[in-house]
Design an enzyme around this catalytic site. Structure first.
Site, PDB file in Angstrom:
ATOM      1  CD  GLU A  73      10.898  -7.542 -15.634  1.00  0.00           C
ATOM      2  OE1 GLU A  73      11.400  -8.088 -16.473  1.00  0.00           O
ATOM      3  OE2 GLU A  73      10.103  -8.170 -14.866  1.00  0.00           O
ATOM      4  CG  PHE A 100       0.388  -6.892  -4.577  1.00  0.00           C
ATOM      5  CD1 PHE A 100       0.606  -5.900  -5.392  1.00  0.00           C
ATOM      6  CD2 PHE A 100       0.587  -8.287  -4.679  1.00  0.00           C
ATOM      7  CE1 PHE A 100       1.218  -6.453  -6.634  1.00  0.00           C
ATOM      8  CE2 PHE A 100       1.228  -8.733  -6.084  1.00  0.00           C
ATOM      9  CZ  PHE A 100       1.557  -7.725  -6.948  1.00  0.00           C
ATOM     10  CG  PHE A 101       2.045  -3.760   1.293  1.00  0.00           C
ATOM     11  CD1 PHE A 101       2.181  -4.618   2.241  1.00  0.00           C
ATOM     12  CD2 PHE A 101       3.133  -3.033   0.819  1.00  0.00           C
ATOM     13  CE1 PHE A 101       3.640  -5.091   2.212  1.00  0.00           C
ATOM     14  CE2 PHE A 101       4.485  -3.356   0.812  1.00  0.00           C
ATOM     15  CZ  PHE A 101       4.626  -4.635   1.559  1.00  0.00           C
ATOM     16  NE  ARG A 102      -2.810   2.203   1.543  1.00  0.00           N
ATOM     17  CZ  ARG A 102      -3.421   2.334   2.735  1.00  0.00           C
ATOM     18  NH1 ARG A 102      -4.707   2.412   2.789  1.00  0.00           N
ATOM     19  NH2 ARG A 102      -2.837   2.306   3.826  1.00  0.00           N
TER      20      ARG A 102
END
Length: 151
Positions: A73, A100-102
């Site tokens: 942001e 979120f992925f990792r």
């Protein structure tokens, strides 16, 4: 515009330095407290980073999801402000959707914002957040509201 880790600003290219127009000093904001650093900025793309410290971690030792959201942001908002400020406008976050992925435990979180849309009242940015190895850790879709300044 480039913000160093101590909050000072320098103008890059033809983008204005608008820091003196903000009512709150960088050091007193969330951005300054956690150490967000703007690395590069153009009207269509911007990058920033933050060093992973205990201030950014949640209780499991991972970077808190809110830190990704805040970095995205800040970057999308500052990149918008750099363009619209000279037109008598200001910019603030309107919506923030982050996936979120990792997890990240140490090093830095590095953000790259790419402008998708620049309208008269709303700008839209896609923000990729990566670890030091360049692995995608999160993505944010940012809508930024553009409104007349009241200064």
């Amino acid at each position: 515009m480039h913000r160093t880790s101590n909050g000072s600003h320098a103008t890059g290219g033809n983008l204005p330095d608008v820091a003196s127009h903000y009512p709150v000093a960088y050091e007193q904001t969330l951005d300054g407290t956690v150490g967000f650093v703007i690395d590069e900025m153009t009207p269509e793309r911007a990058t920033a980073s933050v060093e992973v410290t205990d201030t950014l971690r949640q209780r499991w030792g991972l970077v808190h999801g809110g830190a990704y959201c805040a970095l995205a942001e800040m970057l999308a908002t500052e990149a918008t402000v750099a363009v619209v400020h000279e037109k008598g406008m200001m910019a603030v976050g309107q919506s923030n959707h982050t996936s979120f992925f990792r997890p990240v435990k140490e090093g830095h979180v590095r953000a790259e914002a790419v402008r998708i849309h620049a309208g008269s009242t709303t700008w839209f940015w896609d923000v990729s957040l990566r670890d030091d190895a360049g692995r995608l850790c999160a993505v944010s879709s940012m809508s930024i509201a553009v409104r007349p300044r009241r200064d």
